[in-house]
Motif scaffolding. Structure first.
Motif, PDB file in Angstrom:
ATOM      1  N   PRO A 184       0.841  -1.211   0.000  1.00 50.17           N
ATOM      2  CA  PRO A 184       0.000   0.000   0.000  1.00 50.17           C
ATOM      3  C   PRO A 184       0.872   1.255   0.000  1.00 50.17           C
ATOM      4  CG  PRO A 184      -0.704  -1.551   1.690  1.00 50.17           C
ATOM      5  CD  PRO A 184       0.597  -2.060   1.190  1.00 50.17           C
ATOM      6  N   ASP A 185       0.312   2.355  -0.478  1.00 55.09           N
ATOM      7  CA  ASP A 185       1.079   3.595  -0.558  1.00 55.09           C
ATOM      8  C   ASP A 185       1.624   4.037   0.794  1.00 55.09           C
ATOM      9  OD1 ASP A 185       0.599   3.604  -3.220  1.00 55.09           O
ATOM     10  OD2 ASP A 185      -0.817   5.286  -3.220  1.00 55.09           O
ATOM     11  N   VAL A 186       0.841   3.857   1.832  1.00 53.76           N
ATOM     12  CA  VAL A 186       1.292   4.287   3.159  1.00 53.76           C
ATOM     13  C   VAL A 186       2.547   3.537   3.580  1.00 53.76           C
ATOM     14  CG1 VAL A 186      -0.168   2.637   4.415  1.00 53.76           C
ATOM     15  CG2 VAL A 186       0.529   4.784   5.521  1.00 53.76           C
ATOM     16  N   VAL A 187       2.684   2.292   3.142  1.00 53.18           N
ATOM     17  CA  VAL A 187       3.875   1.506   3.470  1.00 53.18           C
ATOM     18  C   VAL A 187       5.023   1.868   2.523  1.00 53.18           C
ATOM     19  CG1 VAL A 187       4.811  -0.818   3.761  1.00 53.18           C
ATOM     20  CG2 VAL A 187       2.439  -0.356   4.377  1.00 53.18           C
ATOM     21  N   LYS A 188       4.687   2.185   1.283  1.00 55.75           N
ATOM     22  CA  LYS A 188       5.718   2.631   0.343  1.00 55.75           C
ATOM     23  C   LYS A 188       6.397   3.905   0.845  1.00 55.75           C
ATOM     24  CE  LYS A 188       3.829   0.691  -3.962  1.00 55.75           C
ATOM     25  NZ  LYS A 188       3.201   0.999  -5.273  1.00 55.75           N
ATOM     26  N   ASN A 189       5.644   4.690   1.609  1.00 53.68           N
ATOM     27  CA  ASN A 189       6.222   5.909   2.170  1.00 53.68           C
ATOM     28  C   ASN A 189       7.410   5.602   3.063  1.00 53.68           C
ATOM     29  OD1 ASN A 189       4.480   7.648   0.873  1.00 53.68           O
ATOM     30  ND2 ASN A 189       3.044   7.785   2.582  1.00 53.68           N
ATOM     31  N   TYR A 190       7.384   4.437   3.727  1.00 56.98           N
ATOM     32  CA  TYR A 190       8.501   4.043   4.572  1.00 56.98           C
ATOM     33  C   TYR A 190       9.743   3.798   3.719  1.00 56.98           C
ATOM     34  CZ  TYR A 190       4.878   3.342   8.096  1.00 56.98           C
ATOM     35  OH  TYR A 190       3.823   3.515   8.962  1.00 56.98           O
ATOM     36  N   ALA A 191       9.552   3.211   2.544  1.00 57.09           N
ATOM     37  CA  ALA A 191      10.673   3.007   1.618  1.00 57.09           C
ATOM     38  C   ALA A 191      11.207   4.348   1.118  1.00 57.09           C
ATOM     39  CB  ALA A 191      10.230   2.139   0.439  1.00 57.09           C
ATOM     40  N   VAL A 192      10.288   5.294   0.896  1.00 57.91           N
ATOM     41  CA  VAL A 192      10.691   6.637   0.468  1.00 57.91           C
ATOM     42  C   VAL A 192      11.539   7.293   1.557  1.00 57.91           C
ATOM     43  CG1 VAL A 192       9.878   8.965  -0.092  1.00 57.91           C
ATOM     44  CG2 VAL A 192       8.699   6.970  -1.036  1.00 57.91           C
ATOM     45  N   ALA A 193      11.076   7.215   2.800  1.00 56.22           N
ATOM     46  CA  ALA A 193      11.797   7.821   3.917  1.00 56.22           C
ATOM     47  C   ALA A 193      13.178   7.190   4.077  1.00 56.22           C
ATOM     48  CB  ALA A 193      10.992   7.671   5.206  1.00 56.22           C
ATOM     49  N   TRP A 194      13.257   5.870   3.960  1.00 62.19           N
ATOM     50  CA  TRP A 194      14.540   5.165   4.085  1.00 62.19           C
ATOM     51  C   TRP A 194      15.489   5.615   2.973  1.00 62.19           C
ATOM     52  CZ3 TRP A 194      18.015   2.228   1.505  1.00 62.19           C
ATOM     53  CH2 TRP A 194      18.906   1.467   2.258  1.00 62.19           C
ATOM     54  N   THR A 195      14.985   5.694   1.756  1.00 59.40           N
ATOM     55  CA  THR A 195      15.813   6.094   0.614  1.00 59.40           C
ATOM     56  C   THR A 195      16.281   7.536   0.748  1.00 59.40           C
ATOM     57  OG1 THR A 195      14.542   4.579  -0.787  1.00 59.40           O
ATOM     58  CG2 THR A 195      15.922   6.194  -1.908  1.00 59.40           C
ATOM     59  N   TYR A 196      15.394   8.394   1.236  1.00 61.67           N
ATOM     60  CA  TYR A 196      15.770   9.791   1.445  1.00 61.67           C
ATOM     61  C   TYR A 196      16.845   9.895   2.524  1.00 61.67           C
ATOM     62  CZ  TYR A 196      15.355  14.783   2.502  1.00 61.67           C
ATOM     63  OH  TYR A 196      15.622  16.113   2.717  1.00 61.67           O
ATOM     64  N   GLY A 197      16.731   9.072   3.557  1.00 62.31           N
ATOM     65  CA  GLY A 197      17.771   9.044   4.589  1.00 62.31           C
ATOM     66  C   GLY A 197      19.103   8.600   4.015  1.00 62.31           C
ATOM     67  N   ALA A 198      19.062   7.586   3.155  1.00 58.50           N
ATOM     68  CA  ALA A 198      20.289   7.102   2.516  1.00 58.50           C
ATOM     69  C   ALA A 198      20.912   8.195   1.642  1.00 58.50           C
ATOM     70  CB  ALA A 198      19.986   5.858   1.684  1.00 58.50           C
ATOM     71  N   ALA A 199      20.072   8.881   0.865  1.00 64.50           N
ATOM     72  CA  ALA A 199      20.565   9.963   0.008  1.00 64.50           C
ATOM     73  C   ALA A 199      21.173  11.084   0.841  1.00 64.50           C
ATOM     74  CB  ALA A 199      19.438  10.501  -0.862  1.00 64.50           C
ATOM     75  N   SER A 200      20.543  11.385   1.962  1.00 66.08           N
ATOM     76  CA  SER A 200      21.036  12.440   2.841  1.00 66.08           C
ATOM     77  C   SER A 200      22.406  12.098   3.406  1.00 66.08           C
ATOM     78  CB  SER A 200      20.053  12.676   3.994  1.00 66.08           C
ATOM     79  OG  SER A 200      18.801  13.109   3.504  1.00 66.08           O
ATOM     80  N   SER A 201      22.639  10.817   3.634  1.00 67.55           N
ATOM     81  CA  SER A 201      23.933  10.387   4.160  1.00 67.55           C
ATOM     82  C   SER A 201      25.026  10.439   3.101  1.00 67.55           C
ATOM     83  CB  SER A 201      23.826   8.962   4.715  1.00 67.55           C
ATOM     84  OG  SER A 201      25.065   8.521   5.231  1.00 67.55           O
ATOM     85  N   LEU A 202      24.641  10.299   1.826  1.00 70.51           N
ATOM     86  CA  LEU A 202      25.615  10.232   0.740  1.00 70.51           C
ATOM     87  C   LEU A 202      26.070  11.597   0.246  1.00 70.51           C
ATOM     88  CD1 LEU A 202      24.023   7.322  -1.355  1.00 70.51           C
ATOM     89  CD2 LEU A 202      26.031   7.186   0.126  1.00 70.51           C
ATOM     90  N   VAL A 203      25.391  12.665   0.681  1.00 71.03           N
ATOM     91  CA  VAL A 203      25.775  14.013   0.254  1.00 71.03           C
ATOM     92  C   VAL A 203      26.306  14.783   1.455  1.00 71.03           C
ATOM     93  CG1 VAL A 203      24.096  14.081  -1.604  1.00 71.03           C
ATOM     94  CG2 VAL A 203      23.449  14.950   0.633  1.00 71.03           C
ATOM     95  N   GLY A 204      26.882  15.950   1.187  1.00 73.87           N
ATOM     96  CA  GLY A 204      27.371  16.796   2.268  1.00 73.87           C
ATOM     97  C   GLY A 204      26.231  17.357   3.096  1.00 73.87           C
ATOM     98  N   VAL A 205      26.567  17.752   4.317  1.00 74.41           N
ATOM     99  CA  VAL A 205      25.547  18.262   5.238  1.00 74.41           C
ATOM    100  C   VAL A 205      24.859  19.506   4.674  1.00 74.41           C
ATOM    101  CG1 VAL A 205      25.154  19.211   7.547  1.00 74.41           C
ATOM    102  CG2 VAL A 205      26.750  17.317   7.237  1.00 74.41           C
ATOM    103  N   SER A 206      25.611  20.363   3.976  1.00 66.61           N
ATOM    104  CA  SER A 206      25.045  21.614   3.467  1.00 66.61           C
ATOM    105  C   SER A 206      23.993  21.389   2.380  1.00 66.61           C
ATOM    106  CB  SER A 206      26.145  22.519   2.911  1.00 66.61           C
ATOM    107  OG  SER A 206      26.801  21.900   1.821  1.00 66.61           O
ATOM    108  N   THR A 207      24.072  20.248   1.700  1.00 67.69           N
ATOM    109  CA  THR A 207      23.098  19.970   0.635  1.00 67.69           C
ATOM    110  C   THR A 207      22.118  18.878   1.026  1.00 67.69           C
ATOM    111  OG1 THR A 207      24.647  18.399  -0.363  1.00 67.69           O
ATOM    112  CG2 THR A 207      24.679  20.641  -1.210  1.00 67.69           C
TER     113      THR A 207
END
Length: 204
Positions: A107-130
């Motif tokens: 369901p979409d509500v559960v897919k949101n958890y995958a979105v949040a996890w992926t966004y967290g991963a992306a945030s870790s892969l870039v510099g803090v300023s971006t």
């Protein structure tokens, strides 16, 4: 009577002219400019940029970020981010499938958890300023749309409301920790992996 007043005014003007001449002479001798800079449109003197020493670092903002540096991810870094994130999400998607978790069917509500996890991963892969820039959000949403068949606009909305859900925040933190660990050790710990993040927060 009027002749006396006129004479007094003339004497005063003569004294003022004398004082002005003395002042101009003293300014010329000390090398000071004798004219004021032209005024700008708003009536204020024009602002002149200070000359910078070539060895002096560029000015910084209050957060210590160089103002001359772009805040978005540069072209080489952007390509690297996309590559790393694509590899990481592909590996995690494979683990999910092996665990019997097919994200595309959730369901979409559960897919949101995958979105949040992926966004967290992306945030870790870039510099803090971006980390929370619009570009990183857009890249995350595009990749999620491609990998798990989720609407890009829905993914962006999920990221925008991330802080309103404790489960979403937990998935985001797991993504941060997973990507950071993956960069150093080339694998993701089971406790912060995507499948565990989804199943533990969605009670699957």
């Amino acid at each position: 009577m009027w002749e006396g007043v006129i004479l007094l005014v003339e004497i005063s003007l003569a004294v003022l002219m004398g004082l002005l001449a003395v002042r101009m002479t003293s300014l010329a001798k000390t090398g000071w400019p004798t004219a004021l800079p032209a005024s700008s449109a708003d009536g204020c003197p024009p602002r002149v940029a200070p000359e910078l020493n070539p060895h002096t670092p560029p000015p910084t903002s209050g957060f210590g970020v160089r103002l001359s540096e772009p805040q978005l991810v540069g072209a080489p870094d952007r390509t690297e981010l996309i590559t790393q994130l694509h590899i990481l999400l592909s590996l995690q998607e494979k683990v999910c499938r092996e665990d019997g978790l097919v994200i595309e069917t959730l369901p979409d509500v559960v897919k949101n958890y995958a979105v949040a996890w992926t966004y967290g991963a992306a945030s870790s892969l870039v510099g803090v300023s971006t980390r929370h820039s619009a570009e990183v959000i857009d890249l995350t949403a595009r990749l999620v749309a491609k990998k798990i068949g989720y609407k890009q606009s829905a993914a962006v909305q999920a990221i925008a409301t991330l802080t309103k859900c404790s489960s979403m925040l937990a998935c985001y933190r797991n993504g941060l920790e997973s990507a950071d660990y993956w960069l150093q050790h080339h694998h993701v710990p089971a406790e912060t992996a995507l499948n565990r993040s989804i199943s533990s927060n969605a009670f699957i």
